[in-house]
Design a protein around this motif. Structure first.
Motif, PDB file in Angstrom:
ATOM      1  N   ALA A 272       0.825  -1.201   0.000  1.00 51.03           N
ATOM      2  CA  ALA A 272       0.000   0.000   0.000  1.00 51.03           C
ATOM      3  C   ALA A 272       0.864   1.258   0.000  1.00 51.03           C
ATOM      4  CB  ALA A 272      -0.934  -0.006   1.203  1.00 51.03           C
ATOM      5  N   VAL A 273       1.976   1.223   0.700  1.00 50.53           N
ATOM      6  CA  VAL A 273       2.888   2.368   0.703  1.00 50.53           C
ATOM      7  C   VAL A 273       3.417   2.620  -0.704  1.00 50.53           C
ATOM      8  CG1 VAL A 273       5.102   3.232   1.553  1.00 50.53           C
ATOM      9  CG2 VAL A 273       3.544   2.070   3.116  1.00 50.53           C
ATOM     10  N   THR A 274       3.737   1.551  -1.402  1.00 55.75           N
ATOM     11  CA  THR A 274       4.231   1.689  -2.776  1.00 55.75           C
ATOM     12  C   THR A 274       3.158   2.307  -3.672  1.00 55.75           C
ATOM     13  OG1 THR A 274       5.680  -0.224  -2.491  1.00 55.75           O
ATOM     14  CG2 THR A 274       5.166   0.436  -4.750  1.00 55.75           C
ATOM     15  N   GLU A 275       1.928   1.870  -3.502  1.00 55.51           N
ATOM     16  CA  GLU A 275       0.832   2.432  -4.295  1.00 55.51           C
ATOM     17  C   GLU A 275       0.624   3.908  -3.976  1.00 55.51           C
ATOM     18  OE1 GLU A 275      -2.610   0.061  -3.642  1.00 55.51           O
ATOM     19  OE2 GLU A 275      -1.957  -1.552  -4.990  1.00 55.51           O
ATOM     20  N   ALA A 276       0.740   4.254  -2.701  1.00 56.86           N
ATOM     21  CA  ALA A 276       0.583   5.653  -2.303  1.00 56.86           C
ATOM     22  C   ALA A 276       1.685   6.513  -2.908  1.00 56.86           C
ATOM     23  CB  ALA A 276       0.594   5.769  -0.779  1.00 56.86           C
ATOM     24  N   ARG A 277       2.897   5.990  -2.897  1.00 62.46           N
ATOM     25  CA  ARG A 277       4.017   6.737  -3.456  1.00 62.46           C
ATOM     26  C   ARG A 277       3.830   6.949  -4.962  1.00 62.46           C
ATOM     27  NH1 ARG A 277       7.707   3.527  -1.888  1.00 62.46           N
ATOM     28  NH2 ARG A 277       7.976   4.513   0.147  1.00 62.46           N
ATOM     29  N   PHE A 278       3.359   5.913  -5.642  1.00 65.91           N
ATOM     30  CA  PHE A 278       3.136   6.021  -7.084  1.00 65.91           C
ATOM     31  C   PHE A 278       2.036   7.042  -7.384  1.00 65.91           C
ATOM     32  CE2 PHE A 278       0.770   4.746 -10.903  1.00 65.91           C
ATOM     33  CZ  PHE A 278       1.781   4.802 -11.850  1.00 65.91           C
ATOM     34  N   ALA A 279       0.938   6.995  -6.609  1.00 60.41           N
ATOM     35  CA  ALA A 279      -0.167   7.927  -6.829  1.00 60.41           C
ATOM     36  C   ALA A 279       0.273   9.367  -6.575  1.00 60.41           C
ATOM     37  CB  ALA A 279      -1.339   7.565  -5.923  1.00 60.41           C
ATOM     38  N   ALA A 280       1.057   9.570  -5.530  1.00 61.54           N
ATOM     39  CA  ALA A 280       1.501  10.920  -5.196  1.00 61.54           C
ATOM     40  C   ALA A 280       2.476  11.464  -6.238  1.00 61.54           C
ATOM     41  CB  ALA A 280       2.149  10.929  -3.815  1.00 61.54           C
TER      42      ALA A 280
ATOM     43  N   ALA B   3      -9.168   9.667  -4.371  1.00 64.49           N
ATOM     44  CA  ALA B   3      -9.477   8.395  -5.016  1.00 64.49           C
ATOM     45  C   ALA B   3      -8.745   7.226  -4.380  1.00 64.49           C
ATOM     46  CB  ALA B   3      -9.124   8.469  -6.509  1.00 64.49           C
ATOM     47  N   PHE B   4      -7.745   7.515  -3.571  1.00 64.49           N
ATOM     48  CA  PHE B   4      -6.920   6.458  -2.984  1.00 64.49           C
ATOM     49  C   PHE B   4      -7.691   5.735  -1.884  1.00 64.49           C
ATOM     50  CE2 PHE B   4      -3.624   4.869  -0.088  1.00 64.49           C
ATOM     51  CZ  PHE B   4      -2.848   4.155  -0.987  1.00 64.49           C
TER      52      PHE B   4
ATOM     53  N   SER C 105      -3.892   8.626  18.225  1.00 62.19           N
ATOM     54  CA  SER C 105      -2.696   8.906  17.446  1.00 62.19           C
ATOM     55  C   SER C 105      -2.568   7.887  16.312  1.00 62.19           C
ATOM     56  CB  SER C 105      -1.461   8.841  18.341  1.00 62.19           C
ATOM     57  OG  SER C 105      -0.291   9.157  17.619  1.00 62.19           O
ATOM     58  N   PRO C 106      -2.175   8.312  15.136  1.00 60.41           N
ATOM     59  CA  PRO C 106      -2.020   7.361  14.024  1.00 60.41           C
ATOM     60  C   PRO C 106      -0.943   6.327  14.324  1.00 60.41           C
ATOM     61  CG  PRO C 106      -2.062   9.623  13.226  1.00 60.41           C
ATOM     62  CD  PRO C 106      -1.939   9.696  14.712  1.00 60.41           C
ATOM     63  N   SER C 107      -1.136   5.129  13.812  1.00 50.96           N
ATOM     64  CA  SER C 107      -0.130   4.081  13.964  1.00 50.96           C
ATOM     65  C   SER C 107       1.010   4.318  12.978  1.00 50.96           C
ATOM     66  CB  SER C 107      -0.753   2.709  13.707  1.00 50.96           C
ATOM     67  OG  SER C 107      -1.155   2.596  12.353  1.00 50.96           O
ATOM     68  N   GLN C 108       2.112   3.613  13.167  1.00 52.33           N
ATOM     69  CA  GLN C 108       3.241   3.741  12.243  1.00 52.33           C
ATOM     70  C   GLN C 108       2.875   3.353  10.811  1.00 52.33           C
ATOM     71  OE1 GLN C 108       6.643   1.672  13.849  1.00 52.33           O
ATOM     72  NE2 GLN C 108       6.981   3.184  15.462  1.00 52.33           N
ATOM     73  N   PRO C 109       2.131   2.234  10.595  1.00 55.68           N
ATOM     74  CA  PRO C 109       1.739   1.920   9.209  1.00 55.68           C
ATOM     75  C   PRO C 109       0.847   2.991   8.597  1.00 55.68           C
ATOM     76  CG  PRO C 109       1.531  -0.019  10.598  1.00 55.68           C
ATOM     77  CD  PRO C 109       1.780   1.138  11.521  1.00 55.68           C
ATOM     78  N   GLU C 110      -0.052   3.561   9.392  1.00 60.11           N
ATOM     79  CA  GLU C 110      -0.927   4.611   8.866  1.00 60.11           C
ATOM     80  C   GLU C 110      -0.123   5.855   8.495  1.00 60.11           C
ATOM     81  OE1 GLU C 110      -4.781   3.214  11.541  1.00 60.11           O
ATOM     82  OE2 GLU C 110      -3.464   4.834  12.232  1.00 60.11           O
ATOM     83  N   ALA C 111       0.851   6.196   9.317  1.00 61.86           N
ATOM     84  CA  ALA C 111       1.703   7.347   9.000  1.00 61.86           C
ATOM     85  C   ALA C 111       2.527   7.079   7.750  1.00 61.86           C
ATOM     86  CB  ALA C 111       2.614   7.664  10.187  1.00 61.86           C
ATOM     87  N   ALA C 112       2.982   5.839   7.591  1.00 63.12           N
ATOM     88  CA  ALA C 112       3.798   5.492   6.422  1.00 63.12           C
ATOM     89  C   ALA C 112       2.998   5.604   5.136  1.00 63.12           C
ATOM     90  CB  ALA C 112       4.350   4.071   6.574  1.00 63.12           C
ATOM     91  N   ILE C 113       1.733   5.229   5.172  1.00 60.65           N
ATOM     92  CA  ILE C 113       0.914   5.272   3.967  1.00 60.65           C
ATOM     93  C   ILE C 113       0.594   6.704   3.560  1.00 60.65           C
ATOM     94  CG2 ILE C 113      -1.362   5.180   5.022  1.00 60.65           C
ATOM     95  CD1 ILE C 113      -0.306   3.211   1.953  1.00 60.65           C
TER      96      ILE C 113
END
Length: 292
Positions: free
Chosen positions: A95-103, A118-119, A197-205
């Motif tokens: 999911a992080v990779t997809e977020a990076r590509f979309a951004a 849309a994400f 507080s957001p979790s580490q995975p949520e912050a990463a995405i």
């Protein structure tokens, strides 16, 4: 608590999932039972009826119970499974990779807003009403970044509303700025449930989207608000009192952007004595602006 009739579909789905995870699988009886009429009937029968209602008699087969009464628990059929709502997936490396590509695919702030809305790879989006994105004047070269949206922000669809937003307006006005004259956004585009507080995975995405906002807005100076925001950009674990008031460079695409952290307006509402520290940071921010 928000009545269910006022909830969005995503909020209802999240609530059902919460109940299912908590083990709730029986909400109502199969048939309506008039308890008032049942009690009146028992009183009308007198003491003998009360004796008949002893634990021994209650253990009788269900077919002996008067029609319309609830069947004894022992004879109740197995509960029907509650409607299962798929649990939103916690963001992972894919999911992080997809977020990076979309951004990175966005070539303007407008395109980035569309890509973010849309994400669907972050679980926080399923319980939030709004997607918070940068508002204001990109030409100002000034960006103010908070941690995550509040309940007021989520309802209004923009960052820093409510009492904290009013205090931020006064803080900016004290150094000759206004909300419309700067860019204001939050690290997390979606409000975490219960303002946790957001979790580490949520912050990463969410990191690729906020970093791309900075890159496309091209600010010359950034004001970071709150403990979470300072840790997020500075990569440290100290408190805001240890991280505030220091100019540091944060990622801004192909170049570094100078940023200074100070206390969040909500923290100042809780601890007004800290306003003196925030005022020092605001004066340092103003001095940096005057040097440009």
């Amino acid at each position: 608590m928000t009545p269910t009739r006022d909830m969005m579909p995503a909020e209802l789905a999240a609530l059902l999932h919460f109940y299912a995870e908590a083990g709730v699988d029986w909400l109502v009886e199969d048939e309506a039972v008039d308890r008032v009429a049942e009690f009146a009937e028992q009183r009308a029968r007198g003491p003998r009826a009360s004796a008949a209602a002893s634990p021994a008699s209650q253990a009788a087969p269900a077919q002996a119970a008067p029609e319309g009464r609830a069947r004894p628990t022992a004879e109740r059929p197995a509960p029907r499974p509650a409607a299962v709502v798929p649990a939103p997936a916690i963001p992972d490396e894919h999911a992080v990779t997809e977020a990076r590509f979309a951004a990175e695919s966005a070539r303007s702030l407008a395109e980035l807003r569309t890509a973010l809305e849309a994400f669907g790879g972050c679980n926080l989006k399923t319980s939030a009403r709004s997607t918070i994105f940068a508002n204001g004047d990109p030409a100002s070269g000034i960006m103010v970044i908070g941690p995550m949206p509040s309940g007021d922000d989520d309802r209004e669809g923009a960052a820093f509303f409510g009492r904290a937003g009013l205090l931020l307006d006064r803080m900016l006005a004290a150094i000759g700025l206004s909300r419309d004259g700067v860019m204001i956004t939050t690290v997390m585009p979606w409000r975490p449930p219960g303002d946790r507080s957001p979790s580490q995975p949520e912050a990463a995405i969410c990191r690729p989207f906020i970093e791309r906002q900075i890159e496309l807005a091209e600010p010359k100076t950034v004001l970071l608000l709150g403990n979470f925001t300072a840790r997020f950009f500075f990569g440290e674990t100290g408190t805001i009192h240890a991280l505030r008031g220091q100019w540091r460079d944060i990622a801004g695409g192909n170049h570094a952007v100078p940023a200074i952290a100070t206390l969040h307006p909500q923290e100042l509402l809780t601890a007004p004595a800290s306003k003196a520290l925030a005022w020092q940071d605001l004066l340092a921010f103003k001095a940096r602006l005057e040097q440009r």
